[in-house]
Design an enzyme around this catalytic site. Structure first.
Site, mmCIF file in Angstrom:
data_model
loop_
_atom_site.group_PDB
_atom_site.id
_atom_site.type_symbol
_atom_site.label_atom_id
_atom_site.label_comp_id
_atom_site.label_asym_id
_atom_site.label_seq_id
_atom_site.Cartn_x
_atom_site.Cartn_y
_atom_site.Cartn_z
ATOM 1 N N ASN A 1 0.872 -1.176 0.000
ATOM 2 C CA ASN A 1 0.000 0.000 0.000
ATOM 3 C C ASN A 1 0.909 1.226 0.000
ATOM 4 O O ASN A 1 1.461 1.585 1.036
ATOM 5 C CB ASN A 1 -0.892 -0.026 1.250
ATOM 6 N N LYS B 1 0.166 4.296 -0.384
ATOM 7 C CA LYS B 1 -0.460 5.511 0.142
ATOM 8 C C LYS B 1 -0.175 6.690 -0.799
ATOM 9 O O LYS B 1 -0.130 6.513 -2.005
ATOM 10 C CB LYS B 1 -0.006 5.765 1.581
ATOM 11 N N SER C 1 2.983 -2.046 10.395
ATOM 12 C CA SER C 1 4.418 -2.146 10.688
ATOM 13 C C SER C 1 5.023 -3.506 10.348
ATOM 14 O O SER C 1 5.895 -4.000 11.055
ATOM 15 C CB SER C 1 4.690 -1.769 12.153
ATOM 16 N N HIS D 1 -9.612 1.183 4.108
ATOM 17 C CA HIS D 1 -8.409 1.338 4.932
ATOM 18 C C HIS D 1 -8.727 2.282 6.106
ATOM 19 O O HIS D 1 -9.524 3.215 5.951
ATOM 20 C CB HIS D 1 -7.273 1.901 4.069
ATOM 21 N N GLY E 1 2.096 2.368 10.718
ATOM 22 C CA GLY E 1 3.067 3.457 10.604
ATOM 23 C C GLY E 1 3.723 3.840 11.917
ATOM 24 O O GLY E 1 4.384 4.870 12.011
ATOM 25 N N GLU F 1 -5.872 -4.799 10.169
ATOM 26 C CA GLU F 1 -4.829 -3.817 10.441
ATOM 27 C C GLU F 1 -5.167 -3.031 11.705
ATOM 28 O O GLU F 1 -5.937 -2.055 11.650
ATOM 29 C CB GLU F 1 -4.708 -2.829 9.279
ATOM 30 N N GLU G 1 -7.205 4.704 7.287
ATOM 31 C CA GLU G 1 -7.007 6.130 6.987
ATOM 32 C C GLU G 1 -8.208 6.687 6.218
ATOM 33 O O GLU G 1 -8.595 7.838 6.403
ATOM 34 C CB GLU G 1 -5.698 6.320 6.193
#
Ligand code: PGA
Length: 253
Positions: free
Chosen positions: A11, A13, A215, A97, A175, A169, A99
């Site tokens: 991904n 991003k 991560s 996702h 991150g 996730e 985000e």
């Protein structure tokens, strides 16, 4: 060992312009060209899809989008449809996702609509779920993930669920460098598989690939993949360098 073919998806991003995407993929290709027992997917930003499609042509790397709109076309400024992704060379698409959920207002309902739109176009959705740190600390992980899975997959039929993958996730691991322990990941993956079994039967549940994300790095992928219900990874930061993503794809050594 299960019969499920692992998936390693990058991904990217909002990283990598078209020229940067092409350079990264040129670097990645020879490092993983010998791997045929893992499905390898990269998900660049929309504007880099064309350059990426050209750079992976004839390789064992597949292309995915990071999002889509559920309508086929229309007055939706800034949005991209499943058909547009398909024609740009995508076979996969990340949906829901964290985000997108946290920063762009996506809900279980929009995630469900997006999954349906992807499936209609023959794209493989990577349906994301995961709890926040506060939810984990309140012991609500399985409840939150259960609600997300119900919202995303509950109204689908068995054939549709066979055509997607799920990514777990934990938001606190994305991150942050704080990876879930293999046991923490396995607990949630097993719960997701059990829930899908109740919803759609054990054959569908046994075949479902459940990826872990948050991560993932070359030095933790092997222990994660040793878990019975972990079938691959959705990789953010470590997918932006050929060396580290290749090492994750080649986790078997
Ligand atoms: P990360 O991101 O690997 O950088 O933690 C994972 C993701 O957001 O999909």
């Amino acid at each position: 060992m299960s019969n499920r073919k692992p998936v390693m998806a990058g991904n990217w991003k909002m990283f990598k312009t078209g020229s940067e995407a092409a350079a990264l993929l040129r670097d990645l290709r020879p490092k993983i060209s010998m791997i045929h027992d893992v499905e390898i997917v990269v998900c660049p930003p929309f504007t880099s899809l064309a350059a990426a499609a050209q750079a992976i042509s004839g390789s064992n790397i597949a292309l995915g989008g990071q999002n889509l709109h559920w309508e086929v076309s229309g007055a939706f400024t800034g949005e991209v449809s499943a058909q547009m992704l398909d024609e740009a060379g995508c076979r996969w698409v990340i949906i829901g996702h964290s985000e997108r959920r946290q920063l762009f207002g996506e809900t279980d309902e929009t995630v469900h609509k997006k999954i349906l739109a992807a499936l209609r176009q023959g794209l493989t959705p990577i349906a994301c779920c995961g709890e926040t740190l506060a939810e984990r600390e309140a012991n609500r992980t399985l409840e939150v993930v259960g609600r997300q899975i119900q919202g995303a997959l509950g109204a689908l039929n068995a054939g549709q669920v066979k055509s997607l993958v799920v990514a777990y996730e934990p938001v606190w691991a994305i991150g942050t460098g704080k990876v879930a322990t293999p046991a923490q990941a396995q607990e949630v993956h097993a719960a997701i598989r059990a829930q899908v079994g109740k919803l759609h039967g054990s054959e569908v549940a046994e075949g479902l690939r459940i990826l872990y994300g948050g991560s993932v790095k070359p030095d933790n992928i092997k222990d994660l993949m040793a878990q019975a219900d972990l079938d691959g990874a959705l990789v953010g930061g470590a997918s932006l360098q050929a060396e580290s993503f290749a090492a994750i794809v080649r986790y078997r050594g």
